[in-house]
Design a protein around this motif. Structure first.
Motif, short mmCIF file in Angstrom:
data_model
loop_
_atom_site.label_atom_id
_atom_site.label_comp_id
_atom_site.label_asym_id
_atom_site.label_seq_id
_atom_site.Cartn_x
_atom_site.Cartn_y
_atom_site.Cartn_z
N LYS A 45 0.83 -1.20 0.00
CA LYS A 45 0.00 0.00 0.00
C LYS A 45 0.87 1.25 0.00
CE LYS A 45 -4.02 -2.02 2.29
NZ LYS A 45 -5.01 -1.86 3.40
N GLU A 46 0.28 2.35 -0.38
CA GLU A 46 0.98 3.62 -0.36
C GLU A 46 1.09 4.15 1.06
OE1 GLU A 46 -0.22 5.31 -4.80
OE2 GLU A 46 -0.82 6.38 -2.99
N ARG A 47 2.11 4.98 1.27
CA ARG A 47 2.25 5.62 2.57
C ARG A 47 1.07 6.59 2.76
NH1 ARG A 47 8.17 7.70 4.07
NH2 ARG A 47 8.50 5.56 3.30
N GLU A 48 0.53 6.58 3.97
CA GLU A 48 -0.62 7.44 4.23
C GLU A 48 -0.41 8.26 5.50
OE1 GLU A 48 -4.18 5.19 4.90
OE2 GLU A 48 -3.30 4.02 6.53
N GLY A 49 -1.03 9.41 5.54
CA GLY A 49 -0.93 10.27 6.71
C GLY A 49 -1.82 9.77 7.83
N VAL A 50 -1.27 9.75 9.03
CA VAL A 50 -2.00 9.34 10.22
C VAL A 50 -2.42 10.56 11.03
CG1 VAL A 50 -1.84 8.06 12.39
CG2 VAL A 50 -0.83 7.12 10.30
N SER A 51 -1.44 11.39 11.34
CA SER A 51 -1.71 12.57 12.14
C SER A 51 -0.57 13.57 11.98
CB SER A 51 -1.87 12.19 13.62
OG SER A 51 -2.19 13.33 14.40
N CYS A 52 -0.86 14.84 12.23
CA CYS A 52 0.19 15.86 12.14
C CYS A 52 -0.13 17.02 13.08
CB CYS A 52 0.36 16.35 10.70
SG CYS A 52 -1.06 17.14 9.98
N LEU A 53 0.92 17.80 13.35
CA LEU A 53 0.82 19.01 14.15
C LEU A 53 1.46 20.15 13.36
CD1 LEU A 53 1.86 17.90 17.77
CD2 LEU A 53 -0.35 18.84 17.09
N GLN A 54 0.77 21.26 13.29
CA GLN A 54 1.34 22.41 12.61
C GLN A 54 2.44 23.03 13.47
OE1 GLN A 54 2.48 23.82 10.20
NE2 GLN A 54 0.58 24.23 9.09
N ALA A 55 3.34 23.75 12.81
CA ALA A 55 4.43 24.40 13.52
C ALA A 55 3.88 25.38 14.56
CB ALA A 55 5.31 25.15 12.53
N VAL A 56 4.55 25.46 15.66
CA VAL A 56 4.27 26.39 16.76
C VAL A 56 2.93 26.11 17.43
CG1 VAL A 56 4.05 28.78 17.48
CG2 VAL A 56 5.67 28.18 15.68
N PHE A 57 1.84 26.12 16.66
CA PHE A 57 0.52 25.89 17.23
C PHE A 57 0.26 24.39 17.32
CE2 PHE A 57 -0.31 30.27 17.17
CZ PHE A 57 0.16 30.78 15.97
N ASP A 58 -0.21 23.91 18.41
CA ASP A 58 -0.45 22.49 18.59
C ASP A 58 -1.85 22.08 18.13
OD1 ASP A 58 1.60 21.88 21.54
OD2 ASP A 58 2.05 21.79 19.41
N ARG A 59 -2.22 22.55 16.95
CA ARG A 59 -3.49 22.10 16.40
C ARG A 59 -3.25 20.84 15.58
NH1 ARG A 59 -7.59 25.33 12.28
NH2 ARG A 59 -9.17 23.69 12.22
N ALA A 60 -3.93 19.77 15.96
CA ALA A 60 -3.69 18.47 15.35
C ALA A 60 -4.66 18.19 14.21
CB ALA A 60 -3.81 17.37 16.40
N ASN A 61 -4.21 17.39 13.31
CA ASN A 61 -5.03 16.90 12.21
C ASN A 61 -4.90 15.38 12.18
OD1 ASN A 61 -6.64 16.86 9.94
ND2 ASN A 61 -5.07 17.58 8.53
N TYR A 62 -6.01 14.69 11.95
CA TYR A 62 -6.01 13.24 11.97
C TYR A 62 -6.67 12.68 10.72
CZ TYR A 62 -4.94 13.67 16.95
OH TYR A 62 -4.34 13.97 18.15
N GLY A 63 -6.14 11.56 10.27
CA GLY A 63 -6.83 10.83 9.23
C GLY A 63 -8.14 10.27 9.75
#
Length: 129
Positions: A45-63
């Protein structure tokens, strides 16, 4: 040159938990300077995004596939980021990578792997009974 090293992978039963760590070194900046993320790749399978945090601000994004089960965090003092994974499913198995990039322009960090240019070597997660 920023270097990233993952740890914490292993074998866990379905429904179990793991916490992955990603230690950063080699840069004049701490991890909160960067947009950081966790990605995974299962065999075939292709690599997929699980979660990330933007620089400086701890706002998270989730798959969508991990929302409500996984939590991303980072500790600037330890220059380490984490991925707490709960209620693991067999489909969560794969090689998990941490990655970082210069601060992204968007308020919400990007989950596309191509947007990240510093990568660790990965840690294996196996979910099986």
């Amino acid at each position: 040159q920023l270097q990233l090293v993952e740890s914490g992978g292993g074998l866990v039963q379905p429904g179990g938990s793991l916490r992955l760590s990603c230690a950063a070194s080699g840069s004049g900046f701490t991890l909160d300077y960067y947009a950081v993320g966790w990605f995974r790749q299962a065999p075939g399978k292709e690599r997929e995004g699980v979660s990330c945090l933007q620089a400086v601000f701890d706002r998270a994004n989730y798959g969508d596939h991990v929302k409500g089960r996984f939590t991303i965090s980072r500790d600037a003092a330890k220059n380490t980021m984490y991925l707490q994974m709960n209620s693991l499913k067999p489909d969560d198995a794969g090689l998990y990578y941490c990655a970082a990039t210069e601060p992204q322009l968007s308020e919400l960090c990007d989950l596309r792997p191509d947007e990240y240019d510093r990568w660790g070597q990965g840690t294996q997660v196996t979910v099986s009974s």
